[in-house]
Design an enzyme around this catalytic site. Structure first.
Site, mmCIF file in Angstrom:
data_model
loop_
_atom_site.group_PDB
_atom_site.id
_atom_site.type_symbol
_atom_site.label_atom_id
_atom_site.label_comp_id
_atom_site.label_asym_id
_atom_site.label_seq_id
_atom_site.Cartn_x
_atom_site.Cartn_y
_atom_site.Cartn_z
ATOM 1 N N ARG A 118 4.620 14.508 -6.981
ATOM 2 C CA ARG A 118 4.464 14.247 -8.420
ATOM 3 C C ARG A 118 3.032 14.558 -8.848
ATOM 4 O O ARG A 118 2.087 14.413 -8.072
ATOM 5 C CB ARG A 118 4.823 12.792 -8.767
ATOM 6 C CG ARG A 118 3.939 11.751 -8.138
ATOM 7 C CD ARG A 118 4.162 10.369 -8.763
ATOM 8 N NE ARG A 118 5.441 9.805 -8.455
ATOM 9 C CZ ARG A 118 5.638 8.893 -7.496
ATOM 10 N NH1 ARG A 118 4.633 8.496 -6.729
ATOM 11 N NH2 ARG A 118 6.833 8.391 -7.294
ATOM 12 N N ASP A 123 11.172 3.600 6.834
ATOM 13 C CA ASP A 123 11.114 4.875 7.553
ATOM 14 C C ASP A 123 10.220 5.899 6.852
ATOM 15 O O ASP A 123 10.038 7.005 7.351
ATOM 16 C CB ASP A 123 12.519 5.435 7.773
ATOM 17 C CG ASP A 123 13.273 5.711 6.469
ATOM 18 O OD1 ASP A 123 12.654 5.689 5.388
ATOM 19 O OD2 ASP A 123 14.501 5.936 6.536
ATOM 20 N N GLY A 159 3.283 3.229 1.308
ATOM 21 C CA GLY A 159 4.120 3.093 2.494
ATOM 22 C C GLY A 159 5.011 4.276 2.800
ATOM 23 O O GLY A 159 5.455 4.436 3.938
ATOM 24 N N ARG A 171 -3.972 2.094 -9.285
ATOM 25 C CA ARG A 171 -3.083 1.066 -9.821
ATOM 26 C C ARG A 171 -3.864 -0.228 -10.054
ATOM 27 O O ARG A 171 -4.928 -0.457 -9.460
ATOM 28 C CB ARG A 171 -1.958 0.778 -8.815
ATOM 29 C CG ARG A 171 -1.259 2.012 -8.277
ATOM 30 C CD ARG A 171 -0.651 1.718 -6.905
ATOM 31 N NE ARG A 171 -0.151 2.931 -6.246
ATOM 32 C CZ ARG A 171 1.131 3.270 -6.157
ATOM 33 N NH1 ARG A 171 2.065 2.486 -6.669
ATOM 34 N NH2 ARG A 171 1.506 4.379 -5.562
ATOM 35 N N ASP A 210 1.598 -3.266 -8.938
ATOM 36 C CA ASP A 210 1.258 -2.083 -8.143
ATOM 37 C C ASP A 210 1.929 -0.830 -8.691
ATOM 38 O O ASP A 210 1.685 0.267 -8.182
ATOM 39 C CB ASP A 210 1.637 -2.287 -6.674
ATOM 40 C CG ASP A 210 3.111 -2.590 -6.483
ATOM 41 O OD1 ASP A 210 3.551 -3.655 -6.947
ATOM 42 O OD2 ASP A 210 3.823 -1.768 -5.889
ATOM 43 N N ASN A 211 2.762 -0.988 -9.721
ATOM 44 C CA ASN A 211 3.403 0.161 -10.359
ATOM 45 C C ASN A 211 2.815 0.473 -11.728
ATOM 46 O O ASN A 211 3.396 1.257 -12.480
ATOM 47 C CB ASN A 211 4.910 -0.074 -10.508
ATOM 48 C CG ASN A 211 5.668 0.238 -9.229
ATOM 49 O OD1 ASN A 211 5.147 0.914 -8.342
ATOM 50 N ND2 ASN A 211 6.882 -0.245 -9.125
ATOM 51 N N LYS A 227 6.159 11.254 -2.293
ATOM 52 C CA LYS A 227 7.136 10.187 -2.084
ATOM 53 C C LYS A 227 8.118 10.703 -1.032
ATOM 54 O O LYS A 227 8.712 11.769 -1.206
ATOM 55 C CB LYS A 227 7.858 9.865 -3.393
ATOM 56 C CG LYS A 227 8.735 8.628 -3.363
ATOM 57 C CD LYS A 227 9.267 8.355 -4.772
ATOM 58 C CE LYS A 227 10.085 7.085 -4.832
ATOM 59 N NZ LYS A 227 10.557 6.804 -6.214
ATOM 60 N N GLY A 250 0.869 -1.163 0.000
ATOM 61 C CA GLY A 250 0.000 0.000 0.000
ATOM 62 C C GLY A 250 0.907 1.214 0.000
ATOM 63 O O GLY A 250 2.137 1.081 -0.097
#
Length: 449
Positions: free
Chosen positions: A175, A121, A88, A182, A250-251, A109, A86
């Protein structure tokens, strides 16, 4: 244009996302703002202080989403299904309409941890942010449907990574995308046997991204659109010599727009086995296997939609991928060569002859496309290119070589160029080479467009 905020994603309901809180960063140093992209959504007039507030501290844009949303999805990663992913280290920050009337997303991102961060992280290295700027600027110039890097802000943290020198500088990137839905979003719903959720998402995508109403045949219509859009993307990747590196399901965006750039590379020549990711040990996402990889991902969408649709029309839609890919690859290659298309058979014959010649000769791809722009192949390209030369004789140029770009050298983006630009930043905090490179890329884009 005036900023036109939207909140379309909220139609789906809270089963599709989780509200999250952005990270608080020690610093917010503006390193890159894409005013050209900002102008397409009415945000170019923001002051730098306002820019930092919205894209470094994530104060909501007026009228758009009141809180960031981490989207829920699953996906196949190198053909292994993973139900524990998901958003992250990113989230959907805002939605708005662009100058073409399209629904657009601003996604992040490196903006902090979410419920899907697992052991990460939630951060982004500054080098990773710089690399994404370079990828998106280059792909946009080369005519590839891509997200656009909207903003990059250095955040003042020291990050530790196992695959690059550490500690390293940190950043947060924003972005601009034509949607963040997706294939993996559909896979998650199918995994949970959520027929209602699949129908709701299918209608949402058709309505907002393809301008069509819902209906009994919605799943097959959606799949047909995704087949066409992703086939176009696969063809554009090949014409650009681009290797994404991580074409997991997922991309893959259902609008057929490339995004999320990690270990990308540009192939120096037409080398089908060239890989971008050092961890792609089987060459699953090698340059020449990208159309196959994208098609495999689209098959996973069809499998997910099988929960709410009959099999036969989905198979029929999938069968459109191969002819669409052949058509779109030829179109993209002719565009890069600066000649006008003729007919499907001729265009495909030229494409196949060119691929064979480039592969056999090992000619540098960027240099060849630079030399051949307009359809005139220089004499120093030898016998391997005789068939290409014969085909090109039947094509008319679509644009002259009057632009100053054609009086210089081709603008490439191979790994040595990327590392050189990053070294200037890492060693001397010198951003001038990056700025100059972006200017050169945009000049190439003007010459090609």
């Amino acid at each position: 244009m005036a900023f036109a905020p939207q909140q379309a994603i909220l139609e789906l309901g809270d089963g599709f996302y989780d509200p999250v809180t952005p990270a608080t960063f020690p610093q917010t140093i503006l390193r890159y703002r894409n005013d050209r992209a900002a102008a397409s959504v009415g945000l170019e007039g923001l002051s730098d202080a306002e820019w930092l507030a919205h894209f470094g501290r994530f104060e909501p844009l007026p009228g758009s989403l009141p809180q960031p949303l981490a989207l829920r999805y699953h996906g196949h990663q190198f053909r292994v299904y993973n139900p524990e992913i998901g958003d992250g280290r990113g989230f959907l920050f805002a939605q708005m309409t662009d100058t073409a009337g399209r629904l657009m997303d601003l996604g992040t991102k490196g903006s902090g941890q979410t419920p899907y961060s697992r052991f990460g992280d939630g951060r982004l290295t500054l080098k990773g942010g710089v690399r994404e700027i370079l990828a998106t600027e280059m792909l946009e110039a080369l005519g590839v449907e891509t997200s656009r890097t909207f903003s990059l802000i250095e955040t003042g943290e020291s990050l530790h990574r196992g695959d690059e020198p550490s500690p390293t500088r940190s950043s947060v990137l924003v972005r601009l995308n034509h949607g963040h839905i997706r294939i993996g979003v559909f896979q998650r719903l199918a995994y949970f046997q959520d027929e209602g959720g699949l129908r709701k998402l299918t209608g949402y995508v058709l309505r907002h991204y393809f301008g069509e109403p819902d209906g009994p045949d919605a799943p097959q219509r959606l799949l047909a659109h995704v087949v066409q859009r992703t086939a176009r993307l696969a063809g554009q990747f090949m014409a650009a010599g681009f290797v994404h590196g991580v074409l997991n399901s997922d991309n893959i965006n259902v609008t057929g727009e490339s995004f999320d750039y990690g270990p990308w590379r540009f192939a120096p020549s037409w080398a089908p086995h060239f890989i971008a990711a050092y961890f792609d040990h089987q060459g699953l996402y090698a340059f020449g296997r990208q159309p196959e990889a994208i098609y495999w991902d689209v098959m996973q969408l069809a499998i997910s939609l099988r929960l709410i649709a009959e099999e036969a029309p989905l198979i029929e839609a999938l069968e459109g991928f191969a002819p669409a890919y052949q058509r779109e690859e030829a179109r993209a290659i002719l565009w890069r060569l600066g000649v006008q298309p003729r007919d499907a058979a001729s265009d495909r014959a030229l494409t196949e002859a060119l691929e064979k010649a480039l592969h056999q000769s090992g000619a540098p791809l960027d240099l060849f496309c630079f030399d051949a722009f307009g359809g005139q192949l220089p004499d120093h390209y030898g016998a391997e290119f005789d068939a290409v030369r014969g085909h090109l004789a039947n094509y008319r140029p679509r644009k002259s070589r009057d632009h100053p770009y054609w009086r210089g050298a081709p603008c490439g983006m191979h790994i040595d160029v990327v590392e050189s630009l990053w070294s200037a930043i890492a060693d001397r905090d010198d951003w001038a080479p990056l700025t100059a490179k972006i200017t050169a890329i945009r000049a190439m884009g003007e010459a090609l467009a």
